[in-house]
Scaffold this motif. Structure first.
Motif, PDB file in Angstrom:
ATOM      1  N   TYR A 184       0.835  -1.195   0.000  1.00  4.09           N
ATOM      2  CA  TYR A 184       0.000   0.000   0.000  1.00  4.09           C
ATOM      3  C   TYR A 184       0.874   1.251   0.000  1.00  4.09           C
ATOM      4  N   VAL A 185       0.580   2.184  -0.903  1.00  2.00           N
ATOM      5  CA  VAL A 185       1.333   3.443  -0.978  1.00  2.00           C
ATOM      6  C   VAL A 185       0.368   4.598  -1.240  1.00  2.00           C
ATOM      7  N   ALA A 186       0.813   5.801  -0.880  1.00  3.17           N
ATOM      8  CA  ALA A 186       0.023   7.008  -1.145  1.00  3.17           C
ATOM      9  C   ALA A 186       0.324   7.516  -2.554  1.00  3.17           C
ATOM     10  N   PRO A 187      -0.588   8.287  -3.156  1.00  3.18           N
ATOM     11  CA  PRO A 187      -0.353   8.781  -4.519  1.00  3.18           C
ATOM     12  C   PRO A 187       0.883   9.669  -4.615  1.00  3.18           C
ATOM     13  N   GLU A 188       1.201  10.402  -3.528  1.00  5.74           N
ATOM     14  CA  GLU A 188       2.380  11.263  -3.543  1.00  5.74           C
ATOM     15  C   GLU A 188       3.651  10.442  -3.745  1.00  5.74           C
ATOM     16  N   SER A 245       3.886   8.726  -7.412  1.00  6.74           N
ATOM     17  CA  SER A 245       4.288   9.580  -8.528  1.00  6.74           C
ATOM     18  C   SER A 245       5.741  10.036  -8.414  1.00  6.74           C
ATOM     19  N   ASN A 246       6.445   9.507  -7.420  1.00 11.61           N
ATOM     20  CA  ASN A 246       7.840   9.879  -7.176  1.00 11.61           C
ATOM     21  C   ASN A 246       8.786   9.032  -8.022  1.00 11.61           C
ATOM     22  N   GLU A 247       9.813   9.653  -8.608  1.00  7.33           N
ATOM     23  CA  GLU A 247      10.723   8.939  -9.504  1.00  7.33           C
ATOM     24  C   GLU A 247      11.494   7.840  -8.790  1.00  7.33           C
ATOM     25  N   SER A 248      11.908   8.079  -7.543  1.00  8.22           N
ATOM     26  CA  SER A 248      12.662   7.049  -6.817  1.00  8.22           C
ATOM     27  C   SER A 248      11.800   5.821  -6.566  1.00  8.22           C
ATOM     28  N   PHE A 249      10.484   6.030  -6.346  1.00 10.38           N
ATOM     29  CA  PHE A 249       9.594   4.885  -6.153  1.00 10.38           C
ATOM     30  C   PHE A 249       9.449   4.106  -7.457  1.00 10.38           C
ATOM     31  N   ARG A 250       9.411   4.820  -8.572  1.00 12.98           N
ATOM     32  CA  ARG A 250       9.321   4.122  -9.860  1.00 12.98           C
ATOM     33  C   ARG A 250      10.543   3.227 -10.076  1.00 12.98           C
ATOM     34  N   ARG A 251      11.699   3.723  -9.683  1.00 14.85           N
ATOM     35  CA  ARG A 251      12.909   2.894  -9.820  1.00 14.85           C
ATOM     36  C   ARG A 251      12.837   1.672  -8.913  1.00 14.85           C
ATOM     37  N   PRO A 292       1.829   8.425 -15.861  1.00 18.04           N
ATOM     38  CA  PRO A 292       3.178   8.059 -16.336  1.00 18.04           C
ATOM     39  C   PRO A 292       3.725   6.800 -15.660  1.00 18.04           C
ATOM     40  N   LEU A 293       3.422   6.638 -14.356  1.00 15.89           N
ATOM     41  CA  LEU A 293       3.865   5.430 -13.654  1.00 15.89           C
ATOM     42  C   LEU A 293       3.197   4.197 -14.245  1.00 15.89           C
ATOM     43  N   LEU A 294       1.899   4.260 -14.443  1.00 13.45           N
ATOM     44  CA  LEU A 294       1.164   3.119 -14.984  1.00 13.45           C
ATOM     45  C   LEU A 294       1.650   2.774 -16.389  1.00 13.45           C
TER      46      LEU A 294
END
Length: 593
Positions: free
Chosen positions: A109-113, A116-122, A156-158
């Motif tokens: 579970y994560v928050a939308p903030e 949408s963070n680049e480090s989380f995408r990595r 963009p993440l999706l």
């Protein structure tokens, strides 16, 4: 790949899926992007929890509030799902990241903030993903009532993980909002599954505000179960909570102005309770997943029908009877019109339409549920049998003549006085003020008497609601755009007069919504099972409903299973809960024989 129905039976203890759950899960399992619009209590979370166990990899759940995530986390872990939250409030973030990378999580579970963070995408690129679940998806739409800008940054993440299916879930979205959600999240129009909006277990009731505190005290006397009372300001929350608590019921406040620790403590107490009432601003509610709320009361007008639907939807999530009471005043509509005048011009027509829809809901002599469902584009029968107007049809009277007299009195007194003074002029009540102003010589002085006198207050309320009258900055009444058609006889003023409501004492569970509605409160075995659940909840630090819902205890009391195998056949008793709590509840059942 495991069979979803086997997972449903073994993990959650349910014999089969409900409603549109099979269609939604089938699309997810096939890798299709989906928007599911399902009423609260229809089992939206199962639509991603089951696939998270059936598919390889981790399901990433985007949820708007930390408290909601932690609530969902407790419920998931209770049935044996490997789940974790990754939020600013978690102290075990390093451990969670390690488990995620190692493939040891079914749900994250994560928050939308964060999403949408680049480090989380990595980080997501370092593990196998099974699904993206976007909970409370109406937050992505500017047309939605809970718009969150960070939700609009999810696309963009999706799209970066194009091969991972996405499932958007919401209980509250009209046709316009649904189309916007689909566009913002890249979901095709044919990927939309709308289950409907009806919550048949909720009884809707709406009444003009007379003495709000007394009206809500009466409601509390009838409803011994947990409840939420929404007030419109922080000061209003504090005052109402203190007054209600003086009646002996445990009542606590909740709003953003409280110390964060106090706010968290009050919310935790409510979540764990079986009879507590919380008085709150509308910020409260989305952050909890408490299924046994037996009533929701509004001490003032909500922002829109969408907001009303969602806020009342926090009652009766377990499917048992619940009630939703709204107490409104004409000043609510006046303030709402003032707020509309302060927003940017492009948004004003839509806001006026929303306010008009609320006006139709509170003024109708017909079925409340029909108006709600038709607002969301759903057809509905003429009557539902479970709202105040269907259960006790109100009288409808034509008060156009009294309305014309009231407007004439407002005009002839110079549009400078409030409703109370205008009433006294119409009734011919001589006062020092009326004599000083020379108003006793007016043709409107004393022109209302008899049965018409009882209509003055509801007429004033109706005129303010319809924008025929407006309160100026000094509290005096002046004409609004709706006045002229009424004075000319081009528009009728019909009033709905609800039947007189008798004050009643505390009602037992036999009444709809009382103590869990259908629950056999007072039945020795049912009460003993509830006591055992309460004991286990205190020992484990879990809310009672996470152990078992009332409906499960009700079935136990009825079926009286005498073996672990028989107990495992009760709906809602999955394998993990059977192992953890089964022997304790069997002991209670055996000792009751």
């Amino acid at each position: 790949m495991q069979d979803p129905r086997d997972i449903l039976r073994k993990t959650f203890g349910f014999p089969d899926f409900r409603g549109v759950q099979p269609q939604v899960i089938a699309r997810v399992m096939a890798g299709a992007n989906t928007l599911a619009v399902m009423p609260t209590g229809a089992g939206k979370s199962l639509c991603y929890q089951v696939p998270s166990l059936a598919l390889e990899g981790t399901c990433v759940v985007v949820s708007p509030l930390i408290a909601l995530m932690h609530d969902q986390l407790r419920a998931a872990e209770a049935v044996g799902i490997r789940a974790a939250t990754l939020t600013s409030a978690d102290e075990n973030r390093d451990e969670t990241i390690a488990r995620f990378r190692a493939g040891e999580l079914d749900l994250l579970y994560v928050a939308p903030e964060r999403a949408s963070n680049e480090s989380f995408r990595r980080l997501l690129e370092q593990a196998r993903l099974s699904l993206f679940a976007i909970d409370e998806a109406h937050c992505v739409s500017e047309w939605g009532h809970d718009f969150r800008p960070d939700y609009r940054l999810l696309r963009p993440l999706l799209d970066r993980f194009e091969g991972v299916p996405r499932l958007a879930l919401t209980a509250t979205a009209d046709a316009h909002t649904r189309a916007d959600i689909a566009e913002q999240l890249g979901i095709p129009q044919d990927g939309m599954i709308v289950a409907g909006f009806d919550r048949p277990n909720i009884r809707y009731a709406i009444a003009p505000r007379e003495n709000t505190t007394r009206q809500i005290q009466d409601l509390l006397a009838e409803q011994p179960g947990p409840g939420i009372v929404y007030a419109q300001s922080r000061a209003g929350v504090d005052k109402l909570a203190a007054t209600l608590a003086a009646g002996g019921r445990r009542v606590l406040p909740y709003h953003a102005g409280l110390d964060p620790q106090v706010r968290r403590r009050n919310q935790a107490a409510f979540v764990a309770s079986e009879d507590m009432v919380i008085v709150a601003t509308i910020a409260f509610g989305m952050g909890i997943d408490k299924p046994d709320v037996r009533f929701v009361a509004h001490a003032g007008l909500p922002k829109s029908i969408e907001a009303y639907y969602q806020e009342t939807g926090r009652a009766g999530r377990d499917g048992d009877p619940a009630v939703a009471h709204l107490f409104w005043g004409a000043d609510d509509f006046a303030r709402a019109r003032q707020r509309i005048g302060e927003v940017e011009p492009a948004r004003q027509p839509g806001e006026r339409t929303r306010l008009a829809a609320l006006g139709a809901l509170v003024e109708t002599a017909g079925c409340r549920r029909r108006i709600l469902l038709r607002h969301f584009g759903e057809d509905a029968p003429e009557t539902c049998g479970n709202c105040d107007n269907c259960l006790s049809p109100p009288a409808a009277v034509d008060a156009s003549v009294v309305a014309q007299k009231f407007l004439s009195a407002v005009f002839r007194t110079g549009m400078s006085f409030g409703a109370g003074y205008i009433e006294s002029i119409l009734l011919g009540q001589s006062t020092e003020r009326s004599m000083t102003n020379g108003h006793e010589a007016l043709s409107v002085f004393g022109i209302v008497s008899g049965e018409e006198a009882a209509l003055i207050k509801p007429v004033a309320r109706a005129l303010l609601l319809r924008d025929a009258l407006r309160a100026n900055e000094h509290g005096g009444l002046e004409f609004g755009p709706g006045a002229k058609p009424i004075l000319k006889g081009a528009a009728d003023v019909k009033l709905v007069l609800p039947p007189k409501r008798e004050r009643r004492g505390r009602r037992g569970a036999a009444g709809a919504g009382g103590g869990g509605g259908a629950n056999p409160v007072g039945h020795p075995l049912f009460e003993a099972l509830r006591a055992k659940r309460r004991e286990i909840a205190q020992e484990t630090g879990l809310p009672p409903y996470v152990i078992f819902h009332d409906s499960v205890l009700r079935d136990m009391a009825l079926a009286r299973p005498d073996t672990m195998a028989a107990l495992g056949q009760i709906s809602g008793v999955g394998a993990r809960k059977l192992e953890a709590y089964g022997s304790a509840f069997l002991t209670v059942i055996r000792e009751a024989e």
